[in-house]
Motif scaffolding. Sequence first.
Motif, PDB file in Angstrom:
ATOM      1  N   LEU A 179      34.367  24.672  -1.278  1.00 13.84           N
ATOM      2  CA  LEU A 179      33.359  24.764  -0.302  1.00 13.84           C
ATOM      3  C   LEU A 179      32.255  23.861  -0.568  1.00 13.84           C
ATOM      4  O   LEU A 179      31.834  22.890   0.242  1.00 13.84           O
ATOM      5  CB  LEU A 179      32.939  26.189   0.131  1.00 13.84           C
ATOM      6  CG  LEU A 179      31.894  26.222   1.374  1.00 13.84           C
ATOM      7  CD1 LEU A 179      32.624  25.647   2.688  1.00 13.84           C
ATOM      8  CD2 LEU A 179      31.671  27.620   1.587  1.00 13.84           C
ATOM      9  N   ALA A 230      33.763  25.586   5.866  1.00 16.31           N
ATOM     10  CA  ALA A 230      35.196  26.126   5.894  1.00 16.31           C
ATOM     11  C   ALA A 230      35.974  25.792   6.932  1.00 16.31           C
ATOM     12  O   ALA A 230      37.532  25.771   6.901  1.00 16.31           O
ATOM     13  CB  ALA A 230      35.163  27.456   5.613  1.00 16.31           C
ATOM     14  N   ARG A 255      47.488  30.964   1.691  1.00 13.12           N
ATOM     15  CA  ARG A 255      46.709  29.804   1.947  1.00 13.12           C
ATOM     16  C   ARG A 255      47.570  28.446   1.379  1.00 13.12           C
ATOM     17  O   ARG A 255      47.267  27.424   2.103  1.00 13.12           O
ATOM     18  CB  ARG A 255      45.373  29.709   1.523  1.00 13.12           C
ATOM     19  CG  ARG A 255      44.107  30.686   2.202  1.00 13.12           C
ATOM     20  CD  ARG A 255      42.931  30.476   1.717  1.00 13.12           C
ATOM     21  NE  ARG A 255      41.985  31.327   2.056  1.00 13.12           N
ATOM     22  CZ  ARG A 255      41.288  30.969   3.153  1.00 13.12           C
ATOM     23  NH1 ARG A 255      41.422  29.500   3.839  1.00 13.12           N
ATOM     24  NH2 ARG A 255      40.506  31.797   3.624  1.00 13.12           N
ATOM     25  N   LEU A 262      33.006  20.187   0.106  1.00 13.57           N
ATOM     26  CA  LEU A 262      32.931  19.751   1.451  1.00 13.57           C
ATOM     27  C   LEU A 262      31.540  19.867   1.932  1.00 13.57           C
ATOM     28  O   LEU A 262      31.126  18.803   2.727  1.00 13.57           O
ATOM     29  CB  LEU A 262      33.588  20.930   2.335  1.00 13.57           C
ATOM     30  CG  LEU A 262      35.309  20.582   2.199  1.00 13.57           C
ATOM     31  CD1 LEU A 262      36.025  20.852   1.060  1.00 13.57           C
ATOM     32  CD2 LEU A 262      35.951  21.685   3.576  1.00 13.57           C
ATOM     33  N   VAL A 301      48.431  24.339   2.815  1.00 16.47           N
ATOM     34  CA  VAL A 301      47.925  23.213   1.941  1.00 16.47           C
ATOM     35  C   VAL A 301      49.225  22.047   2.070  1.00 16.47           C
ATOM     36  O   VAL A 301      48.960  21.063   2.014  1.00 16.47           O
ATOM     37  CB  VAL A 301      47.394  23.676   0.736  1.00 16.47           C
ATOM     38  CG1 VAL A 301      47.358  22.391  -0.191  1.00 16.47           C
ATOM     39  CG2 VAL A 301      46.145  24.359   0.769  1.00 16.47           C
ATOM     40  N   ALA A 305      40.076  17.794   3.035  1.00 16.04           N
ATOM     41  CA  ALA A 305      39.218  18.901   2.609  1.00 16.04           C
ATOM     42  C   ALA A 305      40.390  20.172   2.452  1.00 16.04           C
ATOM     43  O   ALA A 305      41.239  20.472   2.987  1.00 16.04           O
ATOM     44  CB  ALA A 305      38.584  19.373   4.042  1.00 16.04           C
ATOM     45  N   LEU A 306      40.212  20.926   1.149  1.00 19.09           N
ATOM     46  CA  LEU A 306      40.932  21.714   0.709  1.00 19.09           C
ATOM     47  C   LEU A 306      40.080  22.748   0.259  1.00 19.09           C
ATOM     48  O   LEU A 306      38.937  22.792  -0.094  1.00 19.09           O
ATOM     49  CB  LEU A 306      41.975  21.354  -0.454  1.00 19.09           C
ATOM     50  CG  LEU A 306      42.790  20.007  -0.348  1.00 19.09           C
ATOM     51  CD1 LEU A 306      43.110  19.576  -1.607  1.00 19.09           C
ATOM     52  CD2 LEU A 306      44.018  20.536   0.444  1.00 19.09           C
ATOM     53  N   PRO A 307      40.709  24.190   0.353  1.00 19.59           N
ATOM     54  CA  PRO A 307      40.323  25.420  -0.310  1.00 19.59           C
ATOM     55  C   PRO A 307      39.816  25.199  -1.735  1.00 19.59           C
ATOM     56  O   PRO A 307      40.469  24.516  -2.406  1.00 19.59           O
ATOM     57  CB  PRO A 307      40.982  26.522   0.198  1.00 19.59           C
ATOM     58  CG  PRO A 307      41.685  26.047   1.490  1.00 19.59           C
ATOM     59  CD  PRO A 307      41.910  24.535   0.904  1.00 19.59           C
ATOM     60  N   SER A 353      36.980  23.168   8.154  1.00 17.97           N
ATOM     61  CA  SER A 353      37.673  21.761   8.058  1.00 17.97           C
ATOM     62  C   SER A 353      38.781  21.765   7.002  1.00 17.97           C
ATOM     63  O   SER A 353      39.358  20.897   6.456  1.00 17.97           O
ATOM     64  CB  SER A 353      36.555  20.724   7.657  1.00 17.97           C
ATOM     65  OG  SER A 353      35.844  20.620   8.537  1.00 17.97           O
ATOM     66  N   TYR A 354      39.104  22.957   6.513  1.00 16.26           N
ATOM     67  CA  TYR A 354      40.068  23.204   5.441  1.00 16.26           C
ATOM     68  C   TYR A 354      41.539  22.682   6.062  1.00 16.26           C
ATOM     69  O   TYR A 354      41.867  22.755   7.218  1.00 16.26           O
ATOM     70  CB  TYR A 354      40.230  24.628   5.137  1.00 16.26           C
ATOM     71  CG  TYR A 354      39.267  25.115   4.013  1.00 16.26           C
ATOM     72  CD1 TYR A 354      38.532  24.376   3.233  1.00 16.26           C
ATOM     73  CD2 TYR A 354      39.149  26.454   4.070  1.00 16.26           C
ATOM     74  CE1 TYR A 354      37.557  24.640   2.551  1.00 16.26           C
ATOM     75  CE2 TYR A 354      38.099  27.049   3.011  1.00 16.26           C
ATOM     76  CZ  TYR A 354      37.504  26.110   2.199  1.00 16.26           C
ATOM     77  OH  TYR A 354      36.491  26.872   1.476  1.00 16.26           O
ATOM     78  N   ASN A 355      41.936  21.823   5.065  1.00 16.16           N
ATOM     79  CA  ASN A 355      43.315  21.174   5.341  1.00 16.16           C
ATOM     80  C   ASN A 355      43.233  20.102   6.396  1.00 16.16           C
ATOM     81  O   ASN A 355      44.423  19.689   7.191  1.00 16.16           O
ATOM     82  CB  ASN A 355      44.445  22.339   5.748  1.00 16.16           C
ATOM     83  CG  ASN A 355      44.542  23.332   4.619  1.00 16.16           C
ATOM     84  OD1 ASN A 355      44.569  23.157   3.619  1.00 16.16           O
ATOM     85  ND2 ASN A 355      44.492  24.823   5.346  1.00 16.16           N
TER      86      ASN A 355
END
Length: 268
Positions: free
Chosen positions: A207, A218, A248, A210, A252, A235-237, A220-222
């Motif tokens: 986070l 968050a 998750r 990002l 990914v 964007a990744l966790p 925007s993850y993936n």
Amino acid sequence: MLNEPRRRAYLTAMQVVSWLPRTELPFAAPSRPELLAPVPQIEEAPAPVIQADAPRAPERDAPSVTPTPVARTVERPKIDIPRPSSAPKPKPVQEEEVVPAVVKAPVVPPPRFALQLLRAGSCLLLVELVTGEPFQSRDPSYLLLKDMLRAAGLPDSPQIIGEPVRWPLLVRGQMDQGPEAARDFVQGFLYARVEEQPCSCLWLIGLPALRYAAETDAESYNLELQVDGLGLAWALPGLELLMDEPQRKADVWRSMRQLMGRWKTVDE
């Protein structure tokens, strides 16, 4: 000559309540007899006579004094005549101007995070360091990162670029270390590295990466992002979040398959 009504008007205007004429006034109303009755005299005791040895001159007979009748004055009711007041009129009270109170902006504490920049093939990786310490070869989070690089077809021994970016920079001092300053610093750091050696894709893992590199969150993850001056970003966790929530990893992997062609073409 004045008649009685006009005379009384003048006396009232001069605020004369009691008055007694010295002579008979023409056109005046007749006086009441009881007002002209003589005032009874109070007899005073004769002063004691002090005899002296020296001979005195023969006393003469004192002239007889006839008491003059004194007319009683009758107070008339006072009539107030309204007159324009010469005193300055009080100024109307003006409403005080309300000065808006200056509201100070709340002091936002500086964010705290640590980020490590790595290079794997044609990709740059900006990874959140949860503990704030550099990666160790046996760290579970670092082992997970190596697995992700192998799955993406990239070298699994990434090159560490510089020291971790830790925020806030200073423990004490007057320099602004709020969120905006942190974002400017992280973006400036990345701009300089990209200018030194361009990359095909920037991995933003965690986070803080990002938030301060791409100004997103968050949600925007993936997702694939376009960042001004940095180009394509993914964007990744965070690695710790992927270990705590293994479900998750499927998202990914699906996202990775869509973007894999971005860096594979360059490496080949």
